[in-house]
Design a protein around this motif. Structure first.
Motif, mmCIF file in Angstrom:
data_model
loop_
_atom_site.group_PDB
_atom_site.id
_atom_site.type_symbol
_atom_site.label_atom_id
_atom_site.label_comp_id
_atom_site.label_asym_id
_atom_site.label_seq_id
_atom_site.Cartn_x
_atom_site.Cartn_y
_atom_site.Cartn_z
ATOM 1 N N ASN A 6 0.860 -1.176 0.000
ATOM 2 C CA ASN A 6 0.000 0.000 0.000
ATOM 3 C C ASN A 6 0.902 1.232 0.000
ATOM 4 O O ASN A 6 1.457 1.618 1.031
ATOM 5 C CB ASN A 6 -0.904 -0.006 1.242
ATOM 6 N N VAL A 7 1.059 1.840 -1.161
ATOM 7 C CA VAL A 7 2.038 2.915 -1.337
ATOM 8 C C VAL A 7 1.823 4.038 -0.337
ATOM 9 O O VAL A 7 2.793 4.579 0.228
ATOM 10 C CB VAL A 7 1.988 3.455 -2.784
ATOM 11 N N ASP A 8 0.574 4.409 -0.084
ATOM 12 C CA ASP A 8 0.300 5.533 0.804
ATOM 13 C C ASP A 8 0.733 5.272 2.238
ATOM 14 O O ASP A 8 0.913 6.216 3.016
ATOM 15 C CB ASP A 8 -1.197 5.856 0.801
ATOM 16 N N GLU A 9 0.903 4.003 2.627
ATOM 17 C CA GLU A 9 1.194 3.708 4.032
ATOM 18 C C GLU A 9 2.588 3.118 4.255
ATOM 19 O O GLU A 9 2.935 2.737 5.374
ATOM 20 C CB GLU A 9 0.126 2.766 4.592
ATOM 21 N N LEU A 10 3.400 3.057 3.207
ATOM 22 C CA LEU A 10 4.725 2.471 3.360
ATOM 23 C C LEU A 10 5.568 3.203 4.404
ATOM 24 O O LEU A 10 6.310 2.577 5.175
ATOM 25 C CB LEU A 10 5.470 2.475 2.019
ATOM 26 N N ALA A 11 5.491 4.528 4.424
ATOM 27 C CA ALA A 11 6.340 5.309 5.322
ATOM 28 C C ALA A 11 6.056 5.025 6.788
ATOM 29 O O ALA A 11 6.931 5.205 7.636
ATOM 30 C CB ALA A 11 6.167 6.802 5.033
ATOM 31 N N GLY A 12 4.844 4.568 7.085
ATOM 32 C CA GLY A 12 4.482 4.290 8.470
ATOM 33 C C GLY A 12 4.806 2.888 8.918
ATOM 34 O O GLY A 12 4.571 2.528 10.083
ATOM 35 N N MET A 13 5.362 2.061 8.037
ATOM 36 C CA MET A 13 5.660 0.669 8.367
ATOM 37 C C MET A 13 7.081 0.531 8.902
ATOM 38 O O MET A 13 8.008 1.163 8.398
ATOM 39 C CB MET A 13 5.502 -0.217 7.129
ATOM 40 N N LEU A 71 8.873 -1.988 8.455
ATOM 41 C CA LEU A 71 9.575 -2.575 7.314
ATOM 42 C C LEU A 71 8.564 -2.746 6.195
ATOM 43 O O LEU A 71 7.568 -3.445 6.367
ATOM 44 C CB LEU A 71 10.168 -3.941 7.693
ATOM 45 N N PRO A 72 8.775 -2.087 5.046
ATOM 46 C CA PRO A 72 7.847 -2.287 3.932
ATOM 47 C C PRO A 72 7.791 -3.761 3.545
ATOM 48 O O PRO A 72 8.783 -4.481 3.691
ATOM 49 C CB PRO A 72 8.454 -1.436 2.809
ATOM 50 N N PRO A 73 6.643 -4.240 3.071
ATOM 51 C CA PRO A 73 6.481 -5.676 2.823
ATOM 52 C C PRO A 73 7.475 -6.224 1.816
ATOM 53 O O PRO A 73 7.620 -5.693 0.718
ATOM 54 C CB PRO A 73 5.040 -5.795 2.310
#
Length: 310
Positions: free
Chosen positions: A180-187, A189-191
């Protein structure tokens, strides 16, 4: 016949000897290739657990159940003795508080004993499970043109997948993703294992995983077992037999500080044919428990430790 694990060992050898040496996000450095494909049969309860080292499959199964629950906090994993996600929130805690001396054991002890601490420091952001079962959904605000708000209940990709396999087995849209591009920054570790796709052929269900980034030494053994497990669960829920699984790696790499792991594992010969049994059919894909899974005839060689690059 060639042992199913040999293709993995061949890929590991190719990456280690022919891969391009690169500076990566972690600063550790890798040898890497772009694009790899491995295939494994799930017929007759076969499961592609590595035999050249021990894979702690129950930890991988608990992680899969954690994903399906939609949970994003490490506390339920730590309660079950699963430590595979602790490095990332611990690293954030050390960086943001300056308390670099806090050990993993003490950090996890506080996660278990202090709910407020766990809420603040144990959450990983909107990682895998959140996207799988609660992908953000937005609705128009009544009377406000062009204004949208996030719905309380998101999109459950897994429930839709089960329904799709049952009702439209010929569909080419039997998939789910965590990217989910919009929420990557909040993860945290990106999937890495980002997109799963399924294919019904007669009475068999096949599964494919596209993994944008794969640590072949530490990550792959869990990732391939997870793909086998969820394919088996979906097949059972949809009255199908398991067929085969296909793993596609984007950036397939080995860390430069994993030389001992690579050389030890490549010196070993794979053997045996473990089996994965599902002992119960729950009412839904979300109701499985760890007690529902059994692995038989698994006699791996000794485990091989290696540092995790955060």
């Amino acid at each position: 016949m060639t042992h199913y694990e040999q293709q993995y060992l061949d890929l590991m050898r190719h990456v280690w000897t022919q891969g391009h040496e690169r500076v990566d996000r972690t600063g550790v450095g890798t040898r890497s290739v772009l694009g790899a494909t491995l295939r494994f049969s799930l017929a007759d309860d076969a499961v592609p657990l590595l035999t050249t080292k021990r894979v702690f499959w129950k930890a991988a199964a608990r992680e899969m159940l954690w994903f399906l629950s939609g949970e994003t906090n490490i506390r339920p994993l730590v309660e079950q003795g699963v430590h595979i996600w602790t490095d990332w929130p611990l690293d954030r805690y050390r960086r943001e508080t300056g308390d670099a001396a806090l050990s993993m054991d003490n950090f996890e002890a506080r996660i278990l004993s202090e709910p407020g601490f766990a809420e603040t420091w144990g959450d990983l952001g909107p990682v895998y499970g959140r996207q799988w079962v609660n992908w953000p959904r937005y609705e128009a605000v009544e009377g406000q043109d062009g204004l949208f708000r996030r719905s309380a209940q998101g999109h459950n990709q897994i429930a839709d997948l089960v329904r799709g396999i049952r009702e439209t087995p010929g569909s080419r849209r039997l998939l789910f993703t965590a990217w989910n591009v919009d929420e990557l920054a909040g993860m945290a570790l990106p999937p890495c294992h980002m997109t799963y796709q399924f294919h019904v052929a007669g009475n068999r269900l096949n599964g494919l995983l596209f993994q944008r980034s794969c640590d072949l030494g530490l990550g792959f053994p869990f990732n391939i077992f997870g793909l086998a497990l969820i394919t088996r669960m979906l097949a059972q829920q949809c009255d199908l037999e398991p067929g085969e699984i296909v793993w596609n790696g984007g950036d397939a790499h080995l860390y430069l500080n994993h030389a001992d792991l690579v050389e030890t594992q490549l010196s070993r010969t794979p053997h045996g044919a473990p089996r994965l049994r599902l002992l119960r059919r729950p009412d839904s894909i979300f109701d499985y428990r760890i007690e529902d899974f059994a692995v038989e005839d698994y006699a791996p060689q000794a485990s091989i430790s290696a540092p995790v690059a955060v």
